[in-house]
Motif scaffolding. Structure first.
Motif, short mmCIF file in Angstrom:
data_model
loop_
_atom_site.label_atom_id
_atom_site.label_comp_id
_atom_site.label_asym_id
_atom_site.label_seq_id
_atom_site.Cartn_x
_atom_site.Cartn_y
_atom_site.Cartn_z
N ALA A 1 0.73 -1.22 0.06
CA ALA A 1 0.11 -0.10 -0.05
C ALA A 1 0.85 1.23 0.19
O ALA A 1 0.64 2.27 -0.73
CB ALA A 1 -0.82 -0.09 1.32
N THR A 2 1.83 1.33 0.79
CA THR A 2 2.71 2.65 1.09
C THR A 2 3.35 2.98 -0.30
O THR A 2 3.30 3.87 -0.70
CB THR A 2 3.90 2.17 2.04
N VAL A 3 3.90 1.94 -0.82
CA VAL A 3 4.78 2.16 -2.00
C VAL A 3 3.96 2.40 -3.37
O VAL A 3 3.93 3.13 -4.03
CB VAL A 3 5.75 0.90 -2.30
N SER A 4 2.84 1.60 -3.44
CA SER A 4 1.87 1.87 -4.61
C SER A 4 1.33 3.31 -4.45
O SER A 4 1.07 4.01 -5.41
CB SER A 4 0.57 0.91 -4.43
N ILE B 1 -9.82 -13.28 2.07
CA ILE B 1 -8.94 -13.62 3.02
C ILE B 1 -9.13 -13.12 4.34
O ILE B 1 -8.82 -13.58 5.27
CB ILE B 1 -7.55 -13.53 2.33
N LEU B 2 -9.46 -11.53 4.33
CA LEU B 2 -9.50 -10.88 5.66
C LEU B 2 -10.61 -11.81 6.44
O LEU B 2 -10.48 -11.73 7.64
CB LEU B 2 -9.69 -9.46 5.45
N THR C 1 -2.74 -5.58 3.36
CA THR C 1 -2.93 -5.95 4.44
C THR C 1 -4.18 -5.70 5.10
O THR C 1 -4.47 -6.34 6.39
CB THR C 1 -1.84 -5.82 5.22
N SER C 2 -5.00 -4.73 4.75
CA SER C 2 -6.31 -4.45 5.35
C SER C 2 -7.30 -3.65 4.42
O SER C 2 -6.72 -3.35 3.32
CB SER C 2 -6.09 -3.25 6.62
N GLN D 1 -7.38 3.10 0.42
CA GLN D 1 -6.35 4.28 0.31
C GLN D 1 -5.76 4.11 -1.03
O GLN D 1 -5.44 5.22 -1.75
CB GLN D 1 -5.36 4.30 1.44
N MET D 2 -5.32 2.83 -1.46
CA MET D 2 -4.87 2.70 -2.75
C MET D 2 -5.81 3.06 -3.97
O MET D 2 -5.45 3.76 -4.75
CB MET D 2 -4.31 1.24 -3.03
#
Length: 343
Positions: free
Chosen positions: A79-82, A326-327, A100-101, A107-108
């Motif tokens: 997420a951070t890097v995307s 999956i979550l 991961t959530s 946000q992405m």
């Protein structure tokens, strides 16, 4: 013809065996920069592809004029890097699981929309010939109503495939967040959504770490899933299939049973209720063992979507829906309940 200027962030196995090879083979692409915190690895990769080497993705995004980025990093960085790449004005192809959530996934998606850029998630199972043919047969009504399914994705584990072997980030919960279920299970959750043309509404799961020592993520997971119309079936993801990889899916319908990637010779076998059997010889499914000989079609599709300004088949919303399965499975394990996915 101007080429799409691409950067690959993360030079581990998936970049090495898929992204870099497939970008390099695409006539519309120029690999401009590569990035990895492992200096020796990134230098070697940069030399091979005549690209510039970076050990910091921030420095890469700031210095280079990039059209598109592949994010091939440990899951916790997706997420951070995307988002950073989207904000820098690049289209993004992110490896799975996308985040991961649910919050990270949203946000992405929001960053892609705000910057008017493509966000694609690397669920390559949709591009496999047998899977595409099966989807057509289902859409044409050939199979009739589908009652049930079972799908498996398992092999001996990332230590045989990951660039760092037994020290791989795949085994570290703080970096991977999830084990076999995130590595392999999310692929099959995405595939089943694609094949069945329906969303999953409920999930129950058993998740274990029983095959490997000194790891803090799951290596065996079995999910029971139910769709909107009431199709029920199982999904198994495992790093404990030590003798041979299993990448098979079986769909049980009113008129026929479809066996996908279940036979060594025929990638799709249709067994009709009247006793007729049709066997299709199609391109093989890509596996970790083919040394990059087959193409995943994922990179080509991403490039096409940029060139023609079309929506990629697996955009952020699609990636999020597959992640939510999956979550939900994780929540089922924690609460020992069947989890509703209709939130």
């Amino acid at each position: 013809m101007t080429k799409i200027r691409v950067a690959v962030i993360g030079c581990g196995s998936i970049a090495k065996h898929r992204h870099l090879i497939e970008y390099n083979n695409n006539p519309h692409v120029e690999i401009v920069a590569v990035c990895d915190i492992n200096e020796a690895r990134v230098k070697e990769t940069a030399e091979k592809y005549h690209a510039k080497a970076y050990t910091s993705y921030e420095a890469l995004l700031e210095s280079e004029n990039i059209d598109a980025v592949s994010v091939c990093l440990p899951n916790y960085l997706h997420a951070t890097v995307s988002i950073a790449a989207l904000n820098a004005g690049a289209h993004v192809l992110c490896e799975k699981p996308m985040a991961t959530s649910r919050e990270e996934a949203e946000q992405m998606i929001e960053a892609a929309e705000r910057n008017n850029k493509k966000l694609m998630i690397g669920h390559n199972q949709r591009f496999v010939s047998s899977h595409q043919k099966a989807r057509k047969l289902i859409e044409q009504g050939e199979v009739g109503k589908i009652y049930s399914f079972r799908t498996s994705f398992g092999h001996g584990g990332p230590e045989g495939w990951s660039a760092d072997g037994a020290d791989s980030w795949f085994f570290k919960k703080d970096q991977a967040f999830i084990g076999a279920m995130g590595d392999l299970g999310v692929h099959k959750a995405d595939l089943l959504r694609y094949l069945l043309g329906e969303e999953f509404v409920e999930v129950g799961a058993f998740v274990e770490t029983n095959a490997k020592e000194n790891i803090d993520v799951d290596d065996n997971a079995t999910l029971i899933l139910k769709t909107t119309s009431g199709i029920v079936g199982t999904l198994a993801a495992s790093w404990a299939y030590t003798a041979k990889e299993d990448n098979s899916t079986i769909l049980y319908g009113e008129n026929a049973t479809l066996r996908l990637e279940d036979d060594p010779e025929y990638s799709l076998i249709v067994q009709y209720n009247n006793g007729e059997v049709v066997k299709y010889e199609l391109d093989g499914i890509q596996s970790n063992e083919d040394g990059g000989q087959t193409t995943s079609h994922t990179i080509d599709h991403f490039v096409e979507s940029i060139l023609h300004d079309t929506n990629p088949l697996i955009d952020g919303e699609e990636g999020k829906k597959s992640l939510q399965v999956i979550l939900g499975a994780l929540e089922s394990v924690e609460t020992k309940r069947i989890i509703s996915l209709e939130k």
